[in-house]
Scaffold this motif. Structure first.
Motif, mmCIF file in Angstrom:
data_model
loop_
_atom_site.group_PDB
_atom_site.id
_atom_site.type_symbol
_atom_site.label_atom_id
_atom_site.label_comp_id
_atom_site.label_asym_id
_atom_site.label_seq_id
_atom_site.Cartn_x
_atom_site.Cartn_y
_atom_site.Cartn_z
ATOM 1 N N GLU A 66 19.125 9.617 -2.135
ATOM 2 C CA GLU A 66 19.259 9.636 -0.239
ATOM 3 C C GLU A 66 19.698 7.678 -0.534
ATOM 4 O OE1 GLU A 66 15.635 11.206 1.444
ATOM 5 O OE2 GLU A 66 16.611 12.942 1.545
ATOM 6 N N ARG A 67 19.596 6.999 -1.224
ATOM 7 C CA ARG A 67 19.893 5.709 -0.788
ATOM 8 C C ARG A 67 19.044 4.880 -0.289
ATOM 9 N NH1 ARG A 67 22.627 8.192 -4.374
ATOM 10 N NH2 ARG A 67 24.960 8.307 -4.058
ATOM 11 N N GLN A 68 17.673 5.300 -0.975
ATOM 12 C CA GLN A 68 16.720 5.007 -0.404
ATOM 13 C C GLN A 68 16.152 3.157 -0.558
ATOM 14 O OE1 GLN A 68 14.958 5.397 2.314
ATOM 15 N NE2 GLN A 68 14.864 8.280 2.349
ATOM 16 N N PRO A 69 15.837 2.463 0.655
ATOM 17 C CA PRO A 69 15.757 0.695 -0.446
ATOM 18 C C PRO A 69 14.660 0.936 -0.519
ATOM 19 C CG PRO A 69 15.473 1.287 2.123
ATOM 20 C CD PRO A 69 15.975 2.310 1.860
ATOM 21 N N TRP A 70 13.830 1.392 -0.870
ATOM 22 C CA TRP A 70 12.322 0.802 -1.563
ATOM 23 C C TRP A 70 12.810 1.066 -2.948
ATOM 24 C CZ3 TRP A 70 12.022 4.891 2.707
ATOM 25 C CH2 TRP A 70 11.095 6.098 1.182
ATOM 26 N N ALA A 71 13.841 2.258 -3.133
ATOM 27 C CA ALA A 71 14.809 2.516 -4.769
ATOM 28 C C ALA A 71 15.302 1.518 -5.186
ATOM 29 C CB ALA A 71 14.914 4.077 -4.590
ATOM 30 N N GLY A 72 15.606 0.032 -4.246
ATOM 31 C CA GLY A 72 16.591 -1.009 -5.038
ATOM 32 C C GLY A 72 17.947 -0.426 -4.371
ATOM 33 N N LEU A 73 18.202 0.837 -3.603
ATOM 34 C CA LEU A 73 19.519 0.954 -2.853
ATOM 35 C C LEU A 73 19.940 0.651 -1.716
ATOM 36 C CD1 LEU A 73 19.247 4.653 -4.833
ATOM 37 C CD2 LEU A 73 20.965 2.607 -5.377
ATOM 38 N N GLY A 74 19.674 -0.867 -1.540
ATOM 39 C CA GLY A 74 19.132 -0.716 -0.320
ATOM 40 C C GLY A 74 20.457 -1.871 -0.259
ATOM 41 N N GLU A 75 21.922 -2.525 0.835
ATOM 42 C CA GLU A 75 22.692 -3.664 0.606
ATOM 43 C C GLU A 75 21.731 -4.947 0.170
ATOM 44 O OE1 GLU A 75 25.942 -3.321 -0.481
ATOM 45 O OE2 GLU A 75 26.436 -0.986 0.568
ATOM 46 N N ALA B 266 11.591 2.120 -15.347
ATOM 47 C CA ALA B 266 12.970 2.019 -15.876
ATOM 48 C C ALA B 266 13.974 1.787 -15.244
ATOM 49 C CB ALA B 266 12.971 2.674 -17.489
ATOM 50 N N VAL B 267 13.399 2.638 -14.125
ATOM 51 C CA VAL B 267 14.787 3.567 -12.893
ATOM 52 C C VAL B 267 14.631 2.292 -12.320
ATOM 53 C CG1 VAL B 267 14.905 5.042 -11.306
ATOM 54 C CG2 VAL B 267 14.872 6.003 -13.714
ATOM 55 N N TYR B 268 13.596 1.834 -12.243
ATOM 56 C CA TYR B 268 14.089 0.887 -11.538
ATOM 57 C C TYR B 268 14.454 -0.883 -10.852
ATOM 58 C CZ TYR B 268 10.832 3.458 -7.285
ATOM 59 O OH TYR B 268 10.395 3.969 -6.459
ATOM 60 N N ARG B 269 14.154 -0.316 -12.393
ATOM 61 C CA ARG B 269 14.663 -1.738 -13.205
ATOM 62 C C ARG B 269 16.175 -1.882 -13.511
ATOM 63 N NH1 ARG B 269 10.202 -1.911 -16.185
ATOM 64 N NH2 ARG B 269 11.374 -0.631 -17.797
ATOM 65 N N THR B 270 16.492 -0.477 -13.766
ATOM 66 C CA THR B 270 17.648 -0.715 -13.484
ATOM 67 C C THR B 270 18.471 -0.886 -12.385
ATOM 68 O OG1 THR B 270 17.989 0.999 -14.997
ATOM 69 C CG2 THR B 270 19.632 1.539 -13.847
ATOM 70 N N ALA B 271 17.858 -0.159 -10.969
ATOM 71 C CA ALA B 271 18.831 -0.632 -9.567
ATOM 72 C C ALA B 271 18.490 -2.426 -10.229
ATOM 73 C CB ALA B 271 17.895 -0.619 -8.777
ATOM 74 N N GLY B 272 17.558 -3.355 -10.233
ATOM 75 C CA GLY B 272 17.498 -4.814 -10.292
ATOM 76 C C GLY B 272 19.109 -5.259 -11.210
ATOM 77 N N PHE C 142 17.127 -9.549 -2.409
ATOM 78 C CA PHE C 142 15.398 -9.489 -2.879
ATOM 79 C C PHE C 142 15.264 -10.210 -4.691
ATOM 80 C CE2 PHE C 142 12.400 -6.131 -4.400
ATOM 81 C CZ PHE C 142 10.566 -6.902 -3.314
ATOM 82 N N VAL C 143 15.478 -9.168 -5.403
ATOM 83 C CA VAL C 143 14.670 -9.202 -6.827
ATOM 84 C C VAL C 143 15.077 -11.275 -6.943
ATOM 85 C CG1 VAL C 143 16.466 -8.804 -8.935
ATOM 86 C CG2 VAL C 143 16.112 -7.043 -6.957
ATOM 87 N N SER C 144 16.081 -11.413 -6.954
ATOM 88 C CA SER C 144 16.605 -12.755 -6.841
ATOM 89 C C SER C 144 15.182 -13.570 -6.682
ATOM 90 C CB SER C 144 17.574 -14.316 -5.644
ATOM 91 O OG SER C 144 19.107 -12.952 -6.712
ATOM 92 N N VAL C 145 14.280 -13.297 -5.492
ATOM 93 C CA VAL C 145 13.813 -14.535 -4.842
ATOM 94 C C VAL C 145 12.553 -13.662 -5.754
ATOM 95 C CG1 VAL C 145 12.316 -14.087 -2.533
ATOM 96 C CG2 VAL C 145 14.435 -14.675 -2.659
ATOM 97 N N GLU D 178 0.921 -1.412 0.238
ATOM 98 C CA GLU D 178 0.105 0.192 -0.101
ATOM 99 C C GLU D 178 0.632 1.000 -0.411
ATOM 100 O OE1 GLU D 178 -3.240 0.244 -0.376
ATOM 101 O OE2 GLU D 178 -3.188 -2.033 -0.655
ATOM 102 N N GLU D 179 2.032 1.764 0.678
ATOM 103 C CA GLU D 179 2.590 1.798 0.882
ATOM 104 C C GLU D 179 3.467 2.826 -0.889
ATOM 105 O OE1 GLU D 179 5.865 2.612 3.886
ATOM 106 O OE2 GLU D 179 4.754 1.184 4.967
ATOM 107 N N VAL D 180 3.878 1.353 -1.598
ATOM 108 C CA VAL D 180 4.076 1.343 -2.577
ATOM 109 C C VAL D 180 3.064 2.218 -3.640
ATOM 110 C CG1 VAL D 180 5.562 0.257 -4.584
ATOM 111 C CG2 VAL D 180 5.778 -0.771 -2.624
ATOM 112 N N VAL D 181 2.249 1.560 -3.882
ATOM 113 C CA VAL D 181 0.881 2.122 -4.647
ATOM 114 C C VAL D 181 0.497 3.796 -4.394
ATOM 115 C CG1 VAL D 181 -1.191 1.945 -5.008
ATOM 116 C CG2 VAL D 181 -0.036 0.309 -4.701
#
Length: 213
Positions: free
Chosen positions: A97-106, A166-172, A111-114, A64-67
């Motif tokens: 800000e390297r937010q994890p929901w943008a795919g920028l967390g260690e 497209a930007v999020y897919r780049t992160a993945g 997550f992507v693989s699963v 819901e946060e994402v949506v």
């Protein structure tokens, strides 16, 4: 007391989700059962389902946060800022800000693989993107005061979510290719800047909030 009960419920929900996510990342989504999640979290199976009606909810517990995120950015845009500018500014800030929901967390590669090794999770992610775009289109139309039958909000929402996707897919992809967070963020910002130049002036100016006075 109501506040305390709500906090305890939220703590239980977070605990179950954290335990489940750890198991999914370790063994894969399809290899873990809800019963195993319940046992590891020291709760009953019924308790798990009370908080998470579907197994996919355990892994994607912030749907819901994402949506709602792009729509919230539109509603809270600054005076003089257009709706698309607010959405893109928020996305840029998330990257900076390297937010994890943008795919920028260690560990994002796990997550992507699963997520993309389980067909039901992949389908759920696609549905989330659809819901996000639909919600954004509704918000854009409301904020712009578009009359019924005006389809601009629908198409503008589609363009903005295509940029975000497209930007999020780049992160993945960068995560799977073992890029560093800094390298990934730099490429994401480059792509975002390019995408912004490709949007028409009419799109970029849509639903601009008036400046008081």
């Amino acid at each position: 007391m109501a506040g305390l009960r709500e906090r305890k419920k939220q703590q239980t929900r977070t605990h179950i989700s954290d335990v489940a996510t750890g198991l999914f990342l370790e063994r894969g989504f399809d290899a873990v059962t809800v019963a195993e999640v319940a046992e590891a979290a020291d709760v009953s199976v019924n308790t798990v389902y009370n908080y998470f009606p579907a197994k996919e909810d355990l892994f994607l517990d912030r749907e819901e946060e994402v949506v709602e995120r792009p729509s919230e950015r539109v509603r809270s845009r600054a005076p003089g800022e257009s709706a698309p500018e607010a959405v893109l500014r928020g996305l840029r800030t998330d990257i900076e800000e390297r937010q994890p929901w943008a795919g920028l967390g260690e560990g994002y590669e796990r997550f992507v693989s699963v997520a993309f090794s389980a067909p039901t999770l992949t389908a759920r992610l696609i549905h989330m993107m659809y819901r996000t775009q639909q919600r954004l289109a509704e918000t854009l139309a409301e904020e712009a005061g578009d009359p019924a039958g005006d389809h601009r909000a629908e198409f503008i929402a589609g363009q903005l979510m295509a940029v975000q996707g497209a930007v999020y897919r780049t992160a993945g992809q960068c995560a799977l290719d073992a890029w560093s967070v800094e390298e990934t963020a730099r490429l994401m910002l480059e792509k975002l800047a390019l995408a912004e130049t490709l949007l028409s002036p009419e799109v970029r100016d849509y639903a601009r909030r008036p400046v008081a006075g």
